[in-house]
Design a protein around this motif. Structure first.
Motif, PDB file in Angstrom:
ATOM      1  N   PHE A 208       0.449  -1.292   0.035  1.00 24.27           N
ATOM      2  CA  PHE A 208      -0.373  -0.178  -0.036  1.00 24.27           C
ATOM      3  C   PHE A 208       0.651   1.214   0.035  1.00 24.27           C
ATOM      4  CE2 PHE A 208      -2.063   3.535   2.097  1.00 24.27           C
ATOM      5  CZ  PHE A 208      -3.129   3.733   1.971  1.00 24.27           C
ATOM      6  N   MET A 209       1.849   1.327   1.177  1.00 28.59           N
ATOM      7  CA  MET A 209       2.938   2.568   0.669  1.00 28.59           C
ATOM      8  C   MET A 209       3.216   2.773  -0.468  1.00 28.59           C
ATOM      9  SD  MET A 209       4.202   1.916   4.863  1.00 28.59           S
ATOM     10  CE  MET A 209       5.299   3.151   4.729  1.00 28.59           C
ATOM     11  N   LEU A 210       3.785   1.385  -1.359  1.00 29.93           N
ATOM     12  CA  LEU A 210       4.918   1.976  -2.823  1.00 29.93           C
ATOM     13  C   LEU A 210       3.547   2.395  -3.613  1.00 29.93           C
ATOM     14  CD1 LEU A 210       6.541  -1.615  -2.805  1.00 29.93           C
ATOM     15  CD2 LEU A 210       7.272   0.636  -2.755  1.00 29.93           C
ATOM     16  N   ARG A 211       2.607   1.362  -3.691  1.00 32.15           N
ATOM     17  CA  ARG A 211       1.685   2.523  -4.066  1.00 32.15           C
ATOM     18  C   ARG A 211       0.894   3.810  -4.160  1.00 32.15           C
ATOM     19  NH1 ARG A 211      -1.702  -2.124  -3.384  1.00 32.15           N
ATOM     20  NH2 ARG A 211      -2.779  -0.595  -2.116  1.00 32.15           N
ATOM     21  N   ALA A 212       1.657   3.966  -3.133  1.00 34.44           N
ATOM     22  CA  ALA A 212       1.414   5.684  -2.539  1.00 34.44           C
ATOM     23  C   ALA A 212       2.701   6.488  -2.956  1.00 34.44           C
ATOM     24  CB  ALA A 212       0.944   5.881  -1.274  1.00 34.44           C
ATOM     25  N   GLU A 213       3.109   5.530  -3.044  1.00 33.85           N
ATOM     26  CA  GLU A 213       4.786   6.266  -3.616  1.00 33.85           C
ATOM     27  C   GLU A 213       5.276   7.254  -1.873  1.00 33.85           C
ATOM     28  OE1 GLU A 213       4.513   8.408  -7.336  1.00 33.85           O
ATOM     29  OE2 GLU A 213       4.817   5.835  -8.134  1.00 33.85           O
ATOM     30  N   VAL A 214       4.868   6.885  -0.963  1.00 30.63           N
ATOM     31  CA  VAL A 214       4.894   8.089  -0.145  1.00 30.63           C
ATOM     32  C   VAL A 214       6.575   7.811   0.645  1.00 30.63           C
ATOM     33  CG1 VAL A 214       4.408   6.184   2.206  1.00 30.63           C
ATOM     34  CG2 VAL A 214       4.351   8.507   2.601  1.00 30.63           C
ATOM     35  N   GLY A 215       7.457   7.052   0.334  1.00 30.64           N
ATOM     36  CA  GLY A 215       8.833   6.963   0.931  1.00 30.64           C
ATOM     37  C   GLY A 215       8.777   6.662   2.045  1.00 30.64           C
ATOM     38  N   ALA A 219       9.617   9.843   7.954  1.00 38.38           N
ATOM     39  CA  ALA A 219      10.412   9.119   9.680  1.00 38.38           C
ATOM     40  C   ALA A 219      11.708   9.874   9.590  1.00 38.38           C
ATOM     41  CB  ALA A 219      10.515   7.724   9.176  1.00 38.38           C
ATOM     42  N   LEU A 220      11.857  10.868   8.954  1.00 40.37           N
ATOM     43  CA  LEU A 220      13.572  11.546   8.941  1.00 40.37           C
ATOM     44  C   LEU A 220      13.873  12.526  10.009  1.00 40.37           C
ATOM     45  CD1 LEU A 220      15.977  11.766   7.895  1.00 40.37           C
ATOM     46  CD2 LEU A 220      14.879  14.084   6.768  1.00 40.37           C
ATOM     47  N   SER A 221      13.288  13.193  10.703  1.00 38.73           N
ATOM     48  CA  SER A 221      13.007  13.759  11.819  1.00 38.73           C
ATOM     49  C   SER A 221      13.235  12.980  13.018  1.00 38.73           C
ATOM     50  CB  SER A 221      12.024  14.765  11.962  1.00 38.73           C
ATOM     51  OG  SER A 221      10.864  14.161  12.428  1.00 38.73           O
ATOM     52  N   TRP A 222      12.191  11.644  12.843  1.00 32.54           N
ATOM     53  CA  TRP A 222      11.939  10.367  14.238  1.00 32.54           C
ATOM     54  C   TRP A 222      13.377   9.958  14.681  1.00 32.54           C
ATOM     55  CZ3 TRP A 222       7.881   7.063  12.541  1.00 32.54           C
ATOM     56  CH2 TRP A 222       6.393   7.740  11.876  1.00 32.54           C
ATOM     57  N   HIS A 278       1.949  10.620   4.050  1.00 28.67           N
ATOM     58  CA  HIS A 278       2.052  11.090   4.446  1.00 28.67           C
ATOM     59  C   HIS A 278       2.031  12.064   5.478  1.00 28.67           C
ATOM     60  CE1 HIS A 278       6.779  13.169   4.681  1.00 28.67           C
ATOM     61  NE2 HIS A 278       5.259  14.713   5.011  1.00 28.67           N
ATOM     62  N   HIS A 279       1.009  13.071   5.138  1.00 29.83           N
ATOM     63  CA  HIS A 279       0.644  13.714   6.644  1.00 29.83           C
ATOM     64  C   HIS A 279       0.226  13.194   7.651  1.00 29.83           C
ATOM     65  CE1 HIS A 279      -1.937  17.617   7.806  1.00 29.83           C
ATOM     66  NE2 HIS A 279      -2.882  16.464   8.641  1.00 29.83           N
ATOM     67  N   LEU A 280      -0.546  11.731   7.242  1.00 29.18           N
ATOM     68  CA  LEU A 280      -0.815  10.990   8.075  1.00 29.18           C
ATOM     69  C   LEU A 280       0.419  10.796   8.822  1.00 29.18           C
ATOM     70  CD1 LEU A 280      -2.676   9.261   9.281  1.00 29.18           C
ATOM     71  CD2 LEU A 280      -2.722   7.496   8.200  1.00 29.18           C
ATOM     72  N   LEU A 281       1.172  10.071   8.356  1.00 34.38           N
ATOM     73  CA  LEU A 281       2.143   8.492   9.263  1.00 34.38           C
ATOM     74  C   LEU A 281       3.247  10.070   9.685  1.00 34.38           C
ATOM     75  CD1 LEU A 281       3.241   6.389   6.506  1.00 34.38           C
ATOM     76  CD2 LEU A 281       1.862   5.828   8.908  1.00 34.38           C
ATOM     77  N   SER A 282       3.348  11.863   9.328  1.00 35.79           N
ATOM     78  CA  SER A 282       4.559  12.535   9.999  1.00 35.79           C
ATOM     79  C   SER A 282       3.861  12.715  11.090  1.00 35.79           C
ATOM     80  CB  SER A 282       4.730  13.704   8.724  1.00 35.79           C
ATOM     81  OG  SER A 282       3.753  14.242   8.314  1.00 35.79           O
ATOM     82  N   LYS A 283       2.998  12.866  11.355  1.00 34.04           N
ATOM     83  CA  LYS A 283       2.446  13.057  12.420  1.00 34.04           C
ATOM     84  C   LYS A 283       2.050  12.278  13.648  1.00 34.04           C
ATOM     85  CE  LYS A 283      -0.351  17.572  10.949  1.00 34.04           C
ATOM     86  NZ  LYS A 283       0.821  18.668  11.216  1.00 34.04           N
TER      87      LYS A 283
END
Length: 411
Positions: A208-215, A219-222, A278-283
């Motif tokens: 799912f994340m590959l299809r979304a191309e979220v990369g 998680a960089l700042s984490w 990206h918006h979902l996971l970054s928060k």
């Protein structure tokens, strides 16, 4: 019938009360045993590093800042009686990173405890700048990155300026080494471990994340701040620092995987779109079940070790300095002497005055979270007393050397 019902209800409440009392008693016994295990590990010769690592990783971590000031140096093989000198004001002169460090530190007010007086916070911010620049000056192979100050401030608040310099310098040359290259290539390499972990555990989520191309940039700042920048509760930050200091350099990315897996239902329910995911996971949620996720990260690490994940095509083109040197670093930590022995060695050298200063910096309580002027005065007096009597307060072979705060926790 009513009397019987009431009588039955009373017994139930009584049982609950007894049960709660037993649970508290068991929790207290568990805590006392952990404290004694830590004390025995610190006073063993050589220091029992494996027990200290288990204590830092297991439920509750190291529990108090007082214990962290004693255990963190051992986890990083830092001699508290041989600390680098306090940085001079000249550390800032012509330093290429000074302006960027200054900007980052000035924006770091949220990393200091609420209620801290402005004057005290400003002093700590100046110390934060000096620590960062001093470590960089003495290690020209290291390059500053934005987010580094979030890690350094955590150590400053817990252990004070001089010990923070030593701990951060060691950490920067080992666990954080890949983040401190002149380019982001090594950091991207570490981030690239995230997707192979997800693929092993939840192929559907991975796809799912590959299809979304979220990369993995969410998680960089984490990763590069050890979650210090994204968590609002300092207790949670400290719990994770205990865990990461006692673990493999890649444990922070395994922990990132557990967060994503913890939120897999949210992710799968969202629109399969890069911006949305990206918006979902970054928060990052602030109410994560930290102990549960720490256990899961450990299980993932042992089930899917870095060597297995490195077979992924994305991980074959580059080697990690932190990973390749970690085993040797771990071996060096196994040969440490207890502080009581190190203290006697310093005394034999005849540097008792310098010893008191060094040990005082390492062991005195850092006035990081006072809320009133009266508390500031009390903590300042305590700090002076600790400096003058540092040799007596250093960890020795009796529980008294842990200080009254530690003794109170045993009873």
């Amino acid at each position: 019938m009513r009397k019987g019902k009431k009588h039955h209800q009373g017994n139930t409440n009584g049982n609950k009360s007894t049960s709660n009392g037993n649970e508290k008693k068991e929790h207290g016994s568990w805590k006392k045993k952990k404290l004694l295990d830590i004390h025995q590990a610190l006073t063993s010769d050589p220091v029992d590093i494996e027990t200290l690592r288990r204590a830092a990783v297991s439920e509750g971590g190291l529990m108090t800042d007082d214990i962290r000031r004693k255990v963190w140096p051992k986890l990083l093989n830092v001699n508290v009686f041989n600390l680098p000198p306090k940085p001079g004001r000249d550390v800032r002169e012509n330093h290429k990173d000074f302006n960027q460090v200054l900007l980052d530190v000035r924006r770091s007010m949220r990393r200091f405890p609420r209620g801290m007086r402005e004057a005290e916070r400003e002093v700590l911010q100046e110390q934060l700048i000096d620590i960062i620049l001093d470590v960089l000056r003495r290690n020209p192979q290291l390059y500053y990155y934005q987010g580094y100050h979030d890690i350094v401030v955590t150590f400053l608040l817990v252990v004070g300026e001089r010990l923070a310099i030593a701990l951060v310098e060691t950490l920067s040359n080992h666990h954080l080494r890949d983040f401190m290259d002149p380019t982001m290539d090594s950091t991207k390499h570490i981030l690239n471990y995230l997707m192979p972990i997800l693929e092993q555990v939840d192929r559907e989520l991975h796809d799912f994340m590959l299809r979304a191309e979220v990369g993995t940039i969410f998680a960089l700042s984490w990763l590069i701040t050890w979650y210090g920048h994204v968590l609002s509760d300092f207790r949670h930050v400290l719990r994770l620092y205990d865990f990461f200091l006692a673990s493999h350099p890649l444990m922070a990315i395994y922990f990132a995987a557990t967060i994503v897996l913890h939120r897999e239902k949210e992710v799968k329910r969202s629109e399969c779109d890069m911006a949305m995911v990206h918006h979902l996971l970054s928060k990052i949620p602030q109410d994560l079940p930290y102990e549960e996720l720490i256990l899961q990260a450990q299980r993932l690490f042992h089930t899917y070790p870095p060597g297995l994940l490195a077979k992924s095509a994305a991980l074959q083109s580059r080697k990690s300095i932190a990973i390749s040197t970690f085993q040797d670093f771990q071996l060096t930590t196994l040969r440490q002497r207890p502080d009581s022995v190190l203290r006697r060695q310093r005394q034999r050298l005849g540097n008792n005055g310098d010893l008191a200063t060094r040990a005082g910096d390492a062991l005195a309580v850092t006035p990081a979270r006072p809320s009133t002027a009266n508390q500031l005065v009390k903590m300042a007096v305590w700090g002076l007393s600790a400096t003058l009597g540092a040799a007596a307060l250093a960890v020795a072979q009796t529980a008294l050397d842990w200080g009254p705060d530690f003794l109170l926790q045993l009873f």
